[in-house]
Design an enzyme around this catalytic site. Structure first.
Site, PDB file in Angstrom:
ATOM      1  N   SER A   1       5.636 -13.597   2.105  1.00 48.29           N
ATOM      2  CA  SER A   1       5.248 -13.130   0.780  1.00 48.29           C
ATOM      3  C   SER A   1       5.505 -14.106  -0.345  1.00 48.29           C
ATOM      4  O   SER A   1       4.814 -14.099  -1.346  1.00 48.29           O
ATOM      5  CB  SER A   1       5.959 -11.815   0.472  1.00 48.29           C
ATOM      6  OG  SER A   1       5.627 -10.849   1.427  1.00 48.29           O
ATOM      7  N   THR A   2       6.509 -14.939  -0.222  1.00 55.48           N
ATOM      8  CA  THR A   2       6.848 -15.837  -1.327  1.00 55.48           C
ATOM      9  C   THR A   2       6.909 -17.281  -0.855  1.00 55.48           C
ATOM     10  O   THR A   2       7.073 -17.548   0.336  1.00 55.48           O
ATOM     11  CB  THR A   2       8.203 -15.466  -1.960  1.00 55.48           C
ATOM     12  OG1 THR A   2       9.227 -15.616  -0.970  1.00 55.48           O
ATOM     13  CG2 THR A   2       8.212 -14.044  -2.488  1.00 55.48           C
TER      14      THR A   2
END
Length: 192
Positions: A9-10
């Protein structure tokens, strides 16, 4: 052919754990990206889905790496099934190339549909209860009845424009017109 898809996600996360698991599962090609699941455009997932052919199997490390929601996940896997492409999730041990795996996934789909129906029913019941208590749904009007009365009085003066009145009340001309109409005033100042 086994094709893998990995996602984190990041930017400060890495896909190493997922990539290792996918390679160990026999993936000949792996697509990976760093994007949040809520992002609508996942270019690597799109490329992965385009690369899959009849008889291939898409493998992911965990279900949540593929879909943004259970509904999204079910839609993706149903699309694969229509194209006669298998699906495997390593962590959850789901394999739609087997009868048991298809059953488990169809149960997920049924649960997702049940959840959507429950949410819809609760929303409808909440709206009905609010209406029964005299509340209307939607956004609170930007202009009160007193504001509209003052605006109508201001518009009776031919030297004051609608734009000036709207600016005075901090609304657009469209909002001013809608508010006047809602309270029974004509939108045309000449008719006031």
């Amino acid at each position: 052919m086994h094709i893998g898809y990995a996602r984190v996600s990041t930017q400060d996360q890495n896909t190493d754990l997922q990539l290792d698991a996918l390679k160990q599962a026999g993936c000949e090609q792996v697509f990976h990206e760093k994007k949040t699941g809520s992002t609508l455009q996942r270019t690597e997932l799109d490329a992965c889905l385009r690369a899959l052919r009849k008889g291939d199997t898409l493998i992911v490390w965990r279900l949540d790496r593929l879909g943004r929601s259970l509904k999204d996940l079910v839609e993706i896997v149903n699309g694969l099934e229509e194209r006669e492409i298998g699906f495997k999730s390593l962590t959850e041990s789901i394999d739609t190339t087997s009868a048991g795996g298809r059953l488990v996934f169809h149960l997920f789909g049924a649960l997702a549909e049940f959840e959507r129906n429950l949410i819809s029913d609760r929303t409808k019941a909440g709206l009905a209860a609010a209406r029964a208590r005299g509340r209307k749904g939607g956004r609170k009007p930007k202009m009160t009845a007193a504001d509209i009365k003052k605006a109508a009085a201001m518009l009776k003066d031919p030297s004051i424009t609608k734009t000036e009145v709207a600016k005075h009340f901090g609304v657009s001309r469209v909002t001013l017109n809608a508010s006047l109409t809602r309270e029974g005033y004509p939108a045309n100042p000449a008719q006031l």
